[in-house]
Design a protein around this motif. Structure first.
Motif, PDB file in Angstrom:
ATOM      1  N   HIS A 187       0.834  -1.194   0.000  1.00 25.22           N
ATOM      2  CA  HIS A 187       0.000   0.000   0.000  1.00 25.22           C
ATOM      3  C   HIS A 187       0.871   1.248   0.000  1.00 25.22           C
ATOM      4  O   HIS A 187       1.758   1.404   0.846  1.00 25.22           O
ATOM      5  CB  HIS A 187      -0.910   0.028   1.233  1.00 25.22           C
ATOM      6  CG  HIS A 187      -1.864  -1.129   1.308  1.00 25.22           C
ATOM      7  ND1 HIS A 187      -2.986  -1.216   0.526  1.00 25.22           N
ATOM      8  CD2 HIS A 187      -1.825  -2.248   2.076  1.00 25.22           C
ATOM      9  CE1 HIS A 187      -3.628  -2.339   0.808  1.00 25.22           C
ATOM     10  NE2 HIS A 187      -2.942  -2.989   1.740  1.00 25.22           N
ATOM     11  N   GLU A 269       7.990  -5.481   4.514  1.00 27.23           N
ATOM     12  CA  GLU A 269       7.482  -4.629   5.604  1.00 27.23           C
ATOM     13  C   GLU A 269       8.431  -3.478   5.926  1.00 27.23           C
ATOM     14  O   GLU A 269       7.988  -2.330   6.094  1.00 27.23           O
ATOM     15  CB  GLU A 269       7.224  -5.481   6.841  1.00 27.23           C
ATOM     16  CG  GLU A 269       6.068  -6.471   6.652  1.00 27.23           C
ATOM     17  CD  GLU A 269       5.839  -7.351   7.871  1.00 27.23           C
ATOM     18  OE1 GLU A 269       4.787  -7.992   7.946  1.00 27.23           O
ATOM     19  OE2 GLU A 269       6.738  -7.400   8.750  1.00 27.23           O
ATOM     20  N   GLU A 270       9.730  -3.768   6.023  1.00 27.26           N
ATOM     21  CA  GLU A 270      10.675  -2.723   6.410  1.00 27.26           C
ATOM     22  C   GLU A 270      10.830  -1.672   5.314  1.00 27.26           C
ATOM     23  O   GLU A 270      10.921  -0.472   5.604  1.00 27.26           O
ATOM     24  CB  GLU A 270      12.027  -3.349   6.747  1.00 27.26           C
ATOM     25  CG  GLU A 270      12.005  -4.150   8.039  1.00 27.26           C
ATOM     26  CD  GLU A 270      13.392  -4.592   8.466  1.00 27.26           C
ATOM     27  OE1 GLU A 270      14.330  -4.470   7.649  1.00 27.26           O
ATOM     28  OE2 GLU A 270      13.535  -5.049   9.627  1.00 27.26           O
ATOM     29  N   ALA A 272       8.559  -0.866   3.047  1.00 29.84           N
ATOM     30  CA  ALA A 272       7.324  -0.075   3.010  1.00 29.84           C
ATOM     31  C   ALA A 272       7.289   0.953   4.131  1.00 29.84           C
ATOM     32  O   ALA A 272       6.912   2.118   3.917  1.00 29.84           O
ATOM     33  CB  ALA A 272       6.115  -1.013   3.097  1.00 29.84           C
ATOM     34  N   GLU A 273       7.696   0.539   5.321  1.00 32.09           N
ATOM     35  CA  GLU A 273       7.664   1.453   6.464  1.00 32.09           C
ATOM     36  C   GLU A 273       8.607   2.638   6.249  1.00 32.09           C
ATOM     37  O   GLU A 273       8.255   3.801   6.534  1.00 32.09           O
ATOM     38  CB  GLU A 273       8.042   0.707   7.739  1.00 32.09           C
ATOM     39  CG  GLU A 273       7.956   1.569   8.994  1.00 32.09           C
ATOM     40  CD  GLU A 273       8.278   0.789  10.266  1.00 32.09           C
ATOM     41  OE1 GLU A 273       8.229   1.388  11.348  1.00 32.09           O
ATOM     42  OE2 GLU A 273       8.593  -0.423  10.151  1.00 32.09           O
ATOM     43  N   SER A 278       2.861   0.645   3.512  1.00 33.43           N
ATOM     44  CA  SER A 278       2.702  -0.538   4.361  1.00 33.43           C
ATOM     45  C   SER A 278       2.659  -1.775   3.478  1.00 33.43           C
ATOM     46  O   SER A 278       2.402  -1.691   2.267  1.00 33.43           O
ATOM     47  CB  SER A 278       1.416  -0.447   5.200  1.00 33.43           C
ATOM     48  OG  SER A 278       0.269  -0.415   4.366  1.00 33.43           O
ATOM     49  N   GLU A 280       1.364  -6.052   3.561  1.00 35.67           N
ATOM     50  CA  GLU A 280       0.690  -7.171   4.216  1.00 35.67           C
ATOM     51  C   GLU A 280       0.962  -8.436   3.407  1.00 35.67           C
ATOM     52  O   GLU A 280       0.744  -8.445   2.189  1.00 35.67           O
ATOM     53  CB  GLU A 280      -0.812  -6.923   4.285  1.00 35.67           C
ATOM     54  CG  GLU A 280      -1.203  -5.649   5.020  1.00 35.67           C
ATOM     55  CD  GLU A 280      -2.656  -5.280   4.800  1.00 35.67           C
ATOM     56  OE1 GLU A 280      -3.332  -5.985   4.015  1.00 35.67           O
ATOM     57  OE2 GLU A 280      -3.108  -4.281   5.385  1.00 35.67           O
TER      58      GLU A 280
END
Length: 378
Positions: A187, A269-270, A272-273, A278, A280
């Protein structure tokens, strides 16, 4: 062994359309053939869950040796595409090809033809044997879905053989990997790509940087990983806010598989952050792995039978999966036997007649070897 009869039956089987999801034409033929041999045949209710054209066939032949261990063989009834209107042709080089613009379907109708000839030969000779089961699955080519949904309470074998691998007859796949699938949604944040791109967060960029940070391909001798599909975006003037990625990881070693899955999920995850988005991921193990060695009975029986037909056993490790993986997970020790077919899943697929004949010889020797070993143990 009536090799000519087996060859004609192979031709008959490959001519029956049975692309995966559309097994409805062949299932009745197979059931009738096995019932005529004397099998008690049950079609389970798995098609209600898989959406395929047939359920799995579980066929049981009671033996005349009550002390012999029950064994089973499995092959699948479905083929890949294009598999409609197959016309087999035997050429002077000793190989059977498709005469048209299709696959041949030796994967896995060569296995079926050899199993049926083995059983007819056994019946005609009156030779004593233990209980034998044939498990003919639907949906193998759609991700082993038939085997996953089988009613395994109908199976009672001590061990068995998946008749479904490439390579010359004599090969035994004694190890195959666990297989995990990962479905990831990235996302970001949409914005006009020309007016105010700095207000957006590109999911495509997040996904690309995530993949670039991963160890993929051949990780080590036991482990592989791959990004399979990557989709997202609407137009060049819109900062993409969602990307979907399908990937996989495989390993013969369960701990290594878990490590690779965690590595891939962490990269998504990392990344995206860090970029303001984000990620999933739904990560699931789709099929179990297995590993046997020469001390395991299922391997010993196959090796002895292979030597009896004049071949040298070859213990193999596969990077792919088969119904054998699923049945091992169900608690039935299973190795996969080389059938001899070549270039499967392509229009250049071919089946050497010599290997088809040898395969039938091997299956008969496995039945004999299994019965003799058990009797000798008593």
């Amino acid at each position: 062994m009536n090799y000519e009869r087996m060859l004609e039956e192979f031709y008959e089987l490959v001519k029956i359309d049975s692309e995966t999801l559309h097994e409805e034409q062949i299932v009745g033929v197979l059931k009738e053939k096995m019932e005529q041999m004397g099998f008690d045949v049950i079609e389970d209710d798995s098609k209600e869950r898989t959406g395929h054209g047939a359920g799995n066939l579980i066929a049981t032949m009671k033996g005349s040796l009550p002390d012999a261990d029950p064994i089973y063989f499995t092959s699948h009834m479905d083929t890949v595409t294009p598999g409609v209107g197959i016309e087999p042709v035997l050429k002077e080089d000793g190989f059977i090809y498709s005469a048209g613009d299709t696959i041949l379907g030796a994967d896995d109708k060569a296995g079926l033809a050899a199993l049926f000839e083995m059983m007819r030969t056994l019946k005609e000779s009156g030779e004593a044997h233990g209980d034998i089961q044939f498990v003919i699955t639907a949906g193998e080519e759609s991700g082993l879905v038939g085997a996953r949904e089988i009613d395994n309470s109908l199976m009672h074998a001590k061990y068995g053989y998946a008749v479904d691998s490439d390579g010359k007859v004599g090969g035994i796949v004694t190890a195959a990997p666990y297989n995990a699938k990962l479905k990831t949604v990235i996302h970001g944040r949409t914005a006009h790509a020309g007016v105010e791109p700095e207000k957006g967060v590109s999911a495509i960029t997040i996904a690309a940087k995530s993949v670039a940070a991963m160890n993929l391909g051949r990780i080590d001798s036991e482990t592989t990983a791959n990004i399979g599909t990557f989709s997202g975006g609407q137009a060049t003037n819109i900062v993409c806010d969602e990307v979907n990625i399908l990937s996989e990881a495989r390993s013969i070693n369960y701990e290594k598989l878990q490590q690779q899955m965690e590595h891939m999920v962490k990269a998504f995850e990392e990344t995206a952050e860090k970029m303001g988005g984000s990620a999933e991921t739904d990560a699931r193990i789709m099929s179990p792995g297995f590993r046997f060695d020469e001390q395991d009975e299922v391997v010993q029986v196959a090796q002895q039978a292979i030597r009896a037909i004049g071949r040298t056993p070859a213990l193999l490790t596969s990077g792919g999966g088969s119904d054998g993986n699923i049945f091992n997970g169900h608690g039935f020790p299973t190795v996969t036997l080389s059938v001899g077919y070549e270039k499967i899943h392509t229009k250049d697929e071919r089946m050497p007649v010599e290997e088809l004949n040898k395969l039938a010889d091997l299956l008969l020797e496995i039945v004999r070897t299994a019965a003799a070993r058990r009797k000798n143990d008593q």
